[in-house]
Design a protein around this motif. Structure first.
Motif, PDB file in Angstrom:
ATOM      1  N   THR A  76       0.847  -1.197   0.000  1.00 14.40           N
ATOM      2  CA  THR A  76       0.000   0.000   0.000  1.00 14.40           C
ATOM      3  C   THR A  76       0.877   1.240   0.000  1.00 14.40           C
ATOM      4  OG1 THR A  76      -1.675  -1.191   1.269  1.00 14.40           O
ATOM      5  CG2 THR A  76      -1.854   1.211   1.180  1.00 14.40           C
ATOM      6  N   TYR A  77       0.572   2.169  -0.899  1.00 12.70           N
ATOM      7  CA  TYR A  77       1.365   3.386  -0.982  1.00 12.70           C
ATOM      8  C   TYR A  77       0.764   4.473  -0.098  1.00 12.70           C
ATOM      9  CZ  TYR A  77       3.839   7.407  -2.884  1.00 12.70           C
ATOM     10  OH  TYR A  77       4.605   8.546  -3.016  1.00 12.70           O
ATOM     11  N   ASP A  78       1.595   5.074   0.727  1.00 11.58           N
ATOM     12  CA  ASP A  78       1.205   6.168   1.612  1.00 11.58           C
ATOM     13  C   ASP A  78       1.671   7.469   0.975  1.00 11.58           C
ATOM     14  OD1 ASP A  78       0.740   8.031   3.582  1.00 11.58           O
ATOM     15  OD2 ASP A  78       1.549   6.826   5.224  1.00 11.58           O
ATOM     16  N   HIS A  79       0.729   8.266   0.484  1.00 11.81           N
ATOM     17  CA  HIS A  79       1.104   9.489  -0.227  1.00 11.81           C
ATOM     18  C   HIS A  79       1.755  10.508   0.699  1.00 11.81           C
ATOM     19  CE1 HIS A  79      -0.821   8.712  -4.171  1.00 11.81           C
ATOM     20  NE2 HIS A  79      -1.633   7.935  -3.464  1.00 11.81           N
TER      21      HIS A  79
ATOM     22  N   ALA B 131       3.505  10.069   3.494  1.00 14.45           N
ATOM     23  CA  ALA B 131       4.842   9.674   3.926  1.00 14.45           C
ATOM     24  C   ALA B 131       5.757   9.332   2.756  1.00 14.45           C
ATOM     25  CB  ALA B 131       4.749   8.477   4.869  1.00 14.45           C
ATOM     26  N   ASP B 132       5.202   9.262   1.546  1.00 12.85           N
ATOM     27  CA  ASP B 132       5.968   8.846   0.372  1.00 12.85           C
ATOM     28  C   ASP B 132       6.673   7.528   0.655  1.00 12.85           C
ATOM     29  OD1 ASP B 132       7.049   8.822  -2.173  1.00 12.85           O
ATOM     30  OD2 ASP B 132       8.761  10.078  -1.632  1.00 12.85           O
ATOM     31  N   ALA B 133       5.898   6.525   1.030  1.00 21.29           N
ATOM     32  CA  ALA B 133       6.453   5.221   1.370  1.00 21.29           C
ATOM     33  C   ALA B 133       5.427   4.144   1.070  1.00 21.29           C
ATOM     34  CB  ALA B 133       6.851   5.181   2.843  1.00 21.29           C
ATOM     35  N   TYR B 134       5.922   2.944   0.782  1.00 29.28           N
ATOM     36  CA  TYR B 134       5.074   1.773   0.636  1.00 29.28           C
ATOM     37  C   TYR B 134       5.004   1.048   1.977  1.00 29.28           C
ATOM     38  CZ  TYR B 134       4.453   1.833  -4.441  1.00 29.28           C
ATOM     39  OH  TYR B 134       4.072   2.160  -5.722  1.00 29.28           O
ATOM     40  N   ILE B 135       3.838   0.517   2.294  1.00 25.83           N
ATOM     41  CA  ILE B 135       3.650  -0.262   3.518  1.00 25.83           C
ATOM     42  C   ILE B 135       3.477  -1.722   3.115  1.00 25.83           C
ATOM     43  CG2 ILE B 135       2.319  -0.531   5.622  1.00 25.83           C
ATOM     44  CD1 ILE B 135       3.755   2.179   5.318  1.00 25.83           C
ATOM     45  N   CYS B 136       4.374  -2.578   3.647  1.00 28.12           N
ATOM     46  CA  CYS B 136       4.360  -3.987   3.274  1.00 28.12           C
ATOM     47  C   CYS B 136       3.241  -4.708   4.020  1.00 28.12           C
ATOM     48  CB  CYS B 136       5.711  -4.623   3.566  1.00 28.12           C
ATOM     49  SG  CYS B 136       6.019  -4.897   5.317  1.00 28.12           S
ATOM     50  N   PRO B 137       2.922  -5.959   3.663  1.00 27.46           N
ATOM     51  CA  PRO B 137       1.864  -6.711   4.350  1.00 27.46           C
ATOM     52  C   PRO B 137       2.107  -6.865   5.845  1.00 27.46           C
ATOM     53  CG  PRO B 137       2.379  -7.768   2.272  1.00 27.46           C
ATOM     54  CD  PRO B 137       3.380  -6.677   2.454  1.00 27.46           C
ATOM     55  N   ALA B 138       3.371  -6.745   6.306  1.00 24.88           N
ATOM     56  CA  ALA B 138       3.673  -6.835   7.733  1.00 24.88           C
ATOM     57  C   ALA B 138       3.593  -5.487   8.436  1.00 24.88           C
ATOM     58  CB  ALA B 138       5.062  -7.435   7.935  1.00 24.88           C
ATOM     59  N   GLY B 139       3.295  -4.421   7.694  1.00 28.37           N
ATOM     60  CA  GLY B 139       3.152  -3.101   8.293  1.00 28.37           C
ATOM     61  C   GLY B 139       4.427  -2.294   8.351  1.00 28.37           C
TER      62      GLY B 139
ATOM     63  N   ARG C  83      11.031   2.851   1.902  1.00 27.78           N
ATOM     64  CA  ARG C  83      11.284   4.250   1.535  1.00 27.78           C
ATOM     65  C   ARG C  83      12.210   4.320   0.324  1.00 27.78           C
ATOM     66  NH1 ARG C  83       9.006   7.029   5.545  1.00 27.78           N
ATOM     67  NH2 ARG C  83       8.828   6.039   7.604  1.00 27.78           N
ATOM     68  N   PRO C  84      12.210   5.496  -0.321  1.00 30.19           N
ATOM     69  CA  PRO C  84      13.039   5.597  -1.535  1.00 30.19           C
ATOM     70  C   PRO C  84      14.522   5.338  -1.292  1.00 30.19           C
ATOM     71  CG  PRO C  84      11.499   7.427  -1.413  1.00 30.19           C
ATOM     72  CD  PRO C  84      11.389   6.699  -0.122  1.00 30.19           C
ATOM     73  N   ARG C  85      15.011   5.628  -0.097  1.00 35.16           N
ATOM     74  CA  ARG C  85      16.433   5.415   0.147  1.00 35.16           C
ATOM     75  C   ARG C  85      16.650   5.059   1.602  1.00 35.16           C
ATOM     76  NH1 ARG C  85      19.899   9.648  -2.599  1.00 35.16           N
ATOM     77  NH2 ARG C  85      19.602   8.167  -4.299  1.00 35.16           N
ATOM     78  N   GLN C  86      17.343   3.970   1.854  1.00 29.37           N
ATOM     79  CA  GLN C  86      17.655   3.528   3.207  1.00 29.37           C
ATOM     80  C   GLN C  86      19.126   3.708   3.534  1.00 29.37           C
ATOM     81  OE1 GLN C  86      15.510   2.700   5.366  1.00 29.37           O
ATOM     82  NE2 GLN C  86      13.677   1.990   4.294  1.00 29.37           N
ATOM     83  N   VAL C  87      19.967   3.856   2.539  1.00 29.36           N
ATOM     84  CA  VAL C  87      21.414   3.973   2.744  1.00 29.36           C
ATOM     85  C   VAL C  87      21.862   5.358   2.318  1.00 29.36           C
ATOM     86  CG1 VAL C  87      23.675   3.011   2.158  1.00 29.36           C
ATOM     87  CG2 VAL C  87      21.686   1.504   2.343  1.00 29.36           C
ATOM     88  N   VAL C  88      22.764   5.936   3.083  1.00 30.20           N
ATOM     89  CA  VAL C  88      23.350   7.237   2.760  1.00 30.20           C
ATOM     90  C   VAL C  88      24.684   7.003   2.079  1.00 30.20           C
ATOM     91  CG1 VAL C  88      24.178   9.427   3.656  1.00 30.20           C
ATOM     92  CG2 VAL C  88      22.193   8.314   4.721  1.00 30.20           C
ATOM     93  N   TYR C  89      24.821   7.488   0.855  1.00 32.01           N
ATOM     94  CA  TYR C  89      26.046   7.295   0.086  1.00 32.01           C
ATOM     95  C   TYR C  89      26.910   8.554   0.161  1.00 32.01           C
ATOM     96  CZ  TYR C  89      23.486   3.370  -1.981  1.00 32.01           C
ATOM     97  OH  TYR C  89      22.781   2.218  -2.166  1.00 32.01           O
TER      98      TYR C  89
END
Length: 460
Positions: A314-317, A319-327, A331-337
């Protein structure tokens, strides 16, 4: 008792009225009401010489070509023979009994000369569209677009492999179709439609596409692209292109813009199949042209291995994030380069990634990402237009558009079976355009003749 043998005797004088010998219900009599060639001479005058021998009447040649395309007479040599013999054809061409029929070579000379230079056949087609608009057959609210493959006048025996080096410049000196191929290499509907090298290239008609799209034996083909009004299936625009999906989608854009500029038609919705359901095309329709896409979304996110699909997230507009079946969020980026990387890749996709720690401790990990340490979900930058198309697909109006879209398939069937245009006679992009313009004009004229009845003759 046997009768006497009949001996034909030539009479000195005849009283013959050609008008009386054409049946009232003949197709050409119905079509003749809508053939307006009054502006033809003015259109051609800048392309004709002021000196020299008078040419064949261009109106006569256009009327003969209309007979050929309306009645499925594909050969111009045979067309000249039929016009010479058939009284109805002579009547439609305004030829008396003693008038001579032009030689078949005249058509080729004019087609490659002033007809093509003046874009006369395009003007002829647009004249039929204006006549349909005046007759009230074009609503302008609902359009449909599609393409159909037409075999080219080329065969594999005289082709070269796509990787083979061919001196096209030398061949262009003697072959018109090769010159046209080189002239269209940078056009979006032709050479620039795709960078993929075809398996075979025809030496006689290199612009024709080698295709196996019909799930049978592959062949060289062009694509005829139709844009129709769904009220009465009137063809409002036609375009020739390469027989690949990218070129057909580009042709649809060209036809929509040209219809708006030439006729002032602004459709509210466009019906098409999934070939036109790419994210870029849907975004162009929704955000740049304000047209509702009644088109299936071109989506490859479905999975057949039992794991979660993108639709399960499910896309959360906000928060700009997808929510997986486990809740858990993706997010678009999890690692800082150290060196920032672009969020959007070359295909216009943003990757939403879950946390590796969340996925390792999740009980749904075997159904979510069994082969990767964390789940990734791609999202197009044009996902808003795709979501709108998905919402429209759940409405009754979309179901109606799917039914009405079959009208364009019926036009293609009529084109190939009744008008006999299942294989092109002319070569090159310009030859394909000429044939498609004449065929579309013939179909519109037949539509007018069918839907608008002949006036009832008044009694004497």
């Amino acid at each position: 008792m046997m009768g006497e043998r009949t001996v034909m005797q030539e009479a000195l004088f005849y009283e013959f009225n050609l008008e009386r010998h054409v049946p009232a219900d003949h197709l050409l009599r119905s079509i003749d009401r809508f053939v307006d060639l009054s502006r033809l001479r003015a259109h051609l005058r800048p392309f004709c010489s002021e000196i020299g021998r008078p040419s064949v009447n261009p109106e006569l040649m256009i009327r003969m070509l209309l007979i050929g395309y309306c009645l499925g007479i594909r050969s111009e040599r045979r067309l000249c023979e039929e016009v010479h013999l058939n009284l109805a054809y002579r009547w439609f061409c305004r030829l008396g009994l003693e008038a001579a029929v032009p030689d078949h070579s005249t058509f080729s000379k004019n087609r490659h000369g002033r007809f093509r230079d003046s874009d006369l056949l395009r003007e002829l087609f647009e004249t039929t569209v204006r006549r349909c608009i005046e007759a009230g057959l074009v609503g302008g609210n609902s359009f449909a677009a599609d393409a159909s493959l037409i075999r080219a006048d080329a065969n594999k025996q005289r082709s070269a492999e796509g990787s083979e080096t061919v001196d096209w410049e030398a061949m262009a000196a003697t072959r018109r179709s090769v010159r046209e191929y080189l002239d269209t290499l940078d056009e979006a509907a032709w050479g620039a439609a795709s960078e993929v090298q075809p398996k075979f290239v025809s030496r006689s008609d290199p612009a024709a596409q080698w295709t196996g799209a019909l799930k049978g034996n592959a062949f060289f083909a062009y694509a005829t692209n139709y844009l129709i009004d769904l009220d009465h299936a009137v063809i409002v625009d036609v375009e020739a292109s390469r027989a690949i999906r990218q070129a057909e989608v580009g042709a649809a854009r060209t036809m929509i813009d040209r219809t708006r500029d030439r006729f002032g038609l602004y459709p509210e919705r466009l019906a098409a199949d999934s070939a036109y359901g790419s994210a870029e095309m849907l975004n162009w329709l929704v955000h740049e042209r304000g047209i509702e896409p009644h088109i299936p979304v071109f989506d490859r996110s479905e999975r057949s291995d039992g794991t979660f699909e993108r639709a399960d997230f499910t896309y959360d507009h906000q928060a700009d994030a997808y929510i997986c079946p486990a809740g858990k969020p993706l997010r678009p980026r999890q690692v800082v380069y150290r060196t920032p990387r672009p969020l959007v890749d070359a295909n216009g996709m943003i990757r939403y990634r879950a946390s590796k720690l969340d996925c390792e401790a999740c009980a749904l990990e075997p159904r979510c990402c069994p082969n990767t340490p964390a789940r990734k979900v791609p999202r197009s930058v044009h996902e808003g237009a795709r979501d709108m198309a998905r919402d429209i697909a759940a409405t009754d109006a979309y179901a109606t558009s799917c039914r009405e879209r079959k009208k364009i398939e019926m036009l293609f069937a009529h084109l190939k079976r009744i008008l006999k245009l299942d294989r092109l006679r002319l070569r090159g992009p310009n030859g394909a355009r000429d044939e498609f313009h004449l065929a579309a004009a013939a179909q519109n004229l037949r539509k007018l003749a069918k839907l608008i009845p002949m006036p009832t003759p008044m009694p004497a």
